[in-house]
Design an enzyme around this catalytic site. Sequence first.
Site, mmCIF file in Angstrom:
data_model
loop_
_atom_site.group_PDB
_atom_site.id
_atom_site.type_symbol
_atom_site.label_atom_id
_atom_site.label_comp_id
_atom_site.label_asym_id
_atom_site.label_seq_id
_atom_site.Cartn_x
_atom_site.Cartn_y
_atom_site.Cartn_z
ATOM 1 N N ASN A 1 -25.216 -30.562 76.876
ATOM 2 C CA ASN A 1 -24.727 -31.845 76.776
ATOM 3 C C ASN A 1 -26.082 -32.904 76.593
ATOM 4 O OD1 ASN A 1 -22.637 -33.415 77.044
ATOM 5 N ND2 ASN A 1 -22.056 -32.413 79.269
ATOM 6 N N HIS B 1 -36.188 -30.865 80.338
ATOM 7 C CA HIS B 1 -35.922 -29.401 80.077
ATOM 8 C C HIS B 1 -36.899 -28.525 80.310
ATOM 9 C CE1 HIS B 1 -31.979 -30.624 77.840
ATOM 10 N NE2 HIS B 1 -31.821 -30.664 79.056
ATOM 11 N N ASN C 1 -23.437 -20.391 72.969
ATOM 12 C CA ASN C 1 -22.141 -20.104 72.694
ATOM 13 C C ASN C 1 -21.557 -20.335 71.295
ATOM 14 O OD1 ASN C 1 -21.092 -19.102 75.518
ATOM 15 N ND2 ASN C 1 -21.716 -21.338 75.942
ATOM 16 N N HIS D 1 -32.890 -26.027 73.216
ATOM 17 C CA HIS D 1 -32.103 -26.082 74.329
ATOM 18 C C HIS D 1 -31.024 -27.075 74.139
ATOM 19 C CE1 HIS D 1 -31.056 -26.302 78.850
ATOM 20 N NE2 HIS D 1 -30.304 -27.278 78.208
ATOM 21 N N LEU D 2 -29.763 -26.366 73.640
ATOM 22 C CA LEU D 2 -28.789 -27.170 73.159
ATOM 23 C C LEU D 2 -27.620 -27.438 74.111
ATOM 24 C CD1 LEU D 2 -29.078 -25.945 69.671
ATOM 25 C CD2 LEU D 2 -30.222 -28.208 70.441
ATOM 26 N N ARG E 1 -25.781 -39.237 74.108
ATOM 27 C CA ARG E 1 -26.963 -40.095 73.864
ATOM 28 C C ARG E 1 -27.196 -40.028 72.501
ATOM 29 N NH1 ARG E 1 -29.956 -36.358 77.857
ATOM 30 N NH2 ARG E 1 -29.127 -37.237 79.918
ATOM 31 N N LYS F 1 -26.052 -29.891 93.855
ATOM 32 C CA LYS F 1 -25.653 -28.484 93.519
ATOM 33 C C LYS F 1 -26.580 -27.555 93.996
ATOM 34 C CE LYS F 1 -24.024 -29.792 88.991
ATOM 35 N NZ LYS F 1 -24.733 -30.737 88.243
ATOM 36 N N ASN G 1 -30.411 -28.881 93.495
ATOM 37 C CA ASN G 1 -30.318 -29.788 92.195
ATOM 38 C C ASN G 1 -29.543 -30.991 92.574
ATOM 39 O OD1 ASN G 1 -30.124 -31.369 89.713
ATOM 40 N ND2 ASN G 1 -29.456 -29.560 88.539
ATOM 41 N N ARG H 1 -35.003 -29.183 92.436
ATOM 42 C CA ARG H 1 -35.329 -29.331 90.847
ATOM 43 C C ARG H 1 -35.688 -31.009 90.941
ATOM 44 N NH1 ARG H 1 -31.376 -31.723 86.706
ATOM 45 N NH2 ARG H 1 -32.500 -32.013 85.067
ATOM 46 N N GLU I 1 -32.070 -21.920 84.984
ATOM 47 C CA GLU I 1 -33.267 -22.851 85.497
ATOM 48 C C GLU I 1 -33.166 -22.607 87.116
ATOM 49 O OE1 GLU I 1 -33.225 -26.952 83.601
ATOM 50 O OE2 GLU I 1 -31.356 -26.047 82.900
ATOM 51 N N ILE J 1 -24.392 -25.118 74.272
ATOM 52 C CA ILE J 1 -23.980 -24.930 72.565
ATOM 53 C C ILE J 1 -24.777 -23.792 72.033
ATOM 54 C CG2 ILE J 1 -24.139 -26.165 70.542
ATOM 55 C CD1 ILE J 1 -23.863 -29.071 71.846
HETATM 56 P P1 ADP Z 1 -25.574 -29.460 80.381
HETATM 57 O O1 ADP Z 1 -26.527 -30.035 79.438
HETATM 58 O O2 ADP Z 1 -24.935 -30.525 81.009
HETATM 59 O O3 ADP Z 1 -26.181 -28.393 81.343
HETATM 60 P P2 ADP Z 1 -24.570 -27.278 79.000
HETATM 61 O O4 ADP Z 1 -25.815 -26.616 78.879
HETATM 62 O O5 ADP Z 1 -23.397 -26.462 79.836
HETATM 63 O O6 ADP Z 1 -24.688 -28.620 79.550
HETATM 64 O O7 ADP Z 1 -23.726 -27.259 77.656
HETATM 65 C C1 ADP Z 1 -22.724 -28.007 77.601
HETATM 66 C C2 ADP Z 1 -21.948 -28.090 75.985
HETATM 67 O O8 ADP Z 1 -22.001 -26.655 75.289
HETATM 68 C C3 ADP Z 1 -20.775 -28.816 75.792
HETATM 69 O O9 ADP Z 1 -21.111 -29.697 74.940
HETATM 70 C C4 ADP Z 1 -20.078 -27.574 75.665
HETATM 71 O O10 ADP Z 1 -18.785 -28.184 74.652
HETATM 72 C C5 ADP Z 1 -20.896 -26.748 74.781
HETATM 73 N N1 ADP Z 1 -20.318 -25.329 74.465
HETATM 74 C C6 ADP Z 1 -19.920 -24.568 75.623
HETATM 75 N N2 ADP Z 1 -19.233 -23.570 75.147
HETATM 76 C C7 ADP Z 1 -19.191 -23.660 73.839
HETATM 77 C C8 ADP Z 1 -18.845 -23.009 72.496
HETATM 78 N N3 ADP Z 1 -18.192 -21.847 72.637
HETATM 79 N N4 ADP Z 1 -18.649 -23.525 71.490
HETATM 80 C C9 ADP Z 1 -19.287 -24.693 70.961
HETATM 81 N N5 ADP Z 1 -19.892 -25.271 72.074
HETATM 82 C C10 ADP Z 1 -20.054 -24.969 73.429
#
Ligand code: ADP
Length: 401
Positions: free
Chosen positions: A211, A180, A335, A208-209, A241, A14, A7, A90, A385, A332
């Site tokens: 960054n 995505h 988690n 898919h939530l 964004r 990566k 990636n 990717r 992915e 998000i």
């Molecule tokens: P990317 O889109 O860069 O791949 P990720 O899928 O790793 O990013 O998501 C990162 C987001 O997930 C960050 O906003 C991070 O704060 C959030 N996140 C990770 N763990 C938690 C949690 N326990 N509670 C809330 N948000 C979380």
Amino acid sequence: MKILVINAGSSSLKYQLLDMDDESVIAKGNCDRIGIGGHIKHTTFDGKKIDEDADFPTHTEAFEKLVEVLTTGDAAVISSMDEISAVGHRVVQGAELFNKTTLATDDVIQKIDDLSELAPVHNHPHALALRACRKVISESTPQVVVFDTAFHQTMPEKAFMYGFPYECYEKYHVRKYGFHGTSHRFVSQALADAMGKDIKDLKIVSCHLGNGSSITAVEHGKSIDTSMGFTPLDGVLMGTRCGAVDASAVTYLEKKLGLDPNAMSDYMNKKSGLLGVSGVSNDHRDVLEAAQAGNERAALADSMLQYEVKKYIGSYAAAMNGLDAVLFTGGIGENSDDFRAGVCHDMEYLGIKFDDNANKGVRGKLTKISAPDSKVEVWIVPTNEELLIARDTKALVEAMK
Ligand code: ADP
């Protein structure tokens, strides 16, 4: 069969090396600071680590270092690059040229580079990495490209067109592409497997939530609409964004803030979203922490995102004339139990009966979080992915035999 997954970004590379016999990760890491120095972080399946500065003027030197750490020294996991059957890359933007995983010939790499105008941050670095990889790793090792946009090429015209004059599409290829796609494809299939159903029988909203965030309507295994658009800026509020806004607000702000189009693009892509609204951070965890400590703007940013996701679920249920399941993935989605609950509460009219106990505290684990008698199932489905890229790459090289 061993597959290397890459990636590549403008300053990073990566990687994951996977053993496809059991789909395990043999080693993974990141060559970072390409063009501005160089640093490598490398971890093997048995816990060996490399974390050191290096010299990466271009992607080529990063690949040379990758070959070195994979094949020599304490953290080596293979004796020669000949053990690697193929490399899967990717690629963010495949536009209308690529609707599936493709072998990276010279012509394909050139086309990826030519699409850079549509994805300036991503496609040119992908092409650089593909060429560097070819230079460093034997030409006889197939390279395969997996596009973020390919899964969304099934969207009907009415979903992907914008209301600009038609020539904007014909001349400038301005339309919704969606991103995505690799993640949405992986998690929607994983969800169908978990539900014990054929994906062809399901209407799924995939959230898919992370960054970057996007929501996709997956009807019978195909993307029929998605929230990201011409670029990943569209759709819901993200880390930095702004997501979808009235386009007139953009031209108005350009004038008010005295920004040229590039600076305005930076403003919308890097200074907005959770960061811009909360004034706290782009990281959802920090935003939640601040909200819990009483920061009203942080609470507002979180509730805006919850509300937008809720609206997408409703609108995609309408688009598909029904809904069987909603899934949450990404940092998000996987988690944050509070976030999932906030989205799914008060959705009974749609057939969602949320199970707060099943949801509470679950992180990154395939879990059903709707009540047993919920008409619509809700699940957490961890995304992967790299694994999908490796599976696609394996399938393509096997088909070539
Ligand atoms: P990317 O889109 O860069 O791949 P990720 O899928 O790793 O990013 O998501 C990162 C987001 O997930 C960050 O906003 C991070 O704060 C959030 N996140 C990770 N763990 C938690 C949690 N326990 N509670 C809330 N948000 C979380």
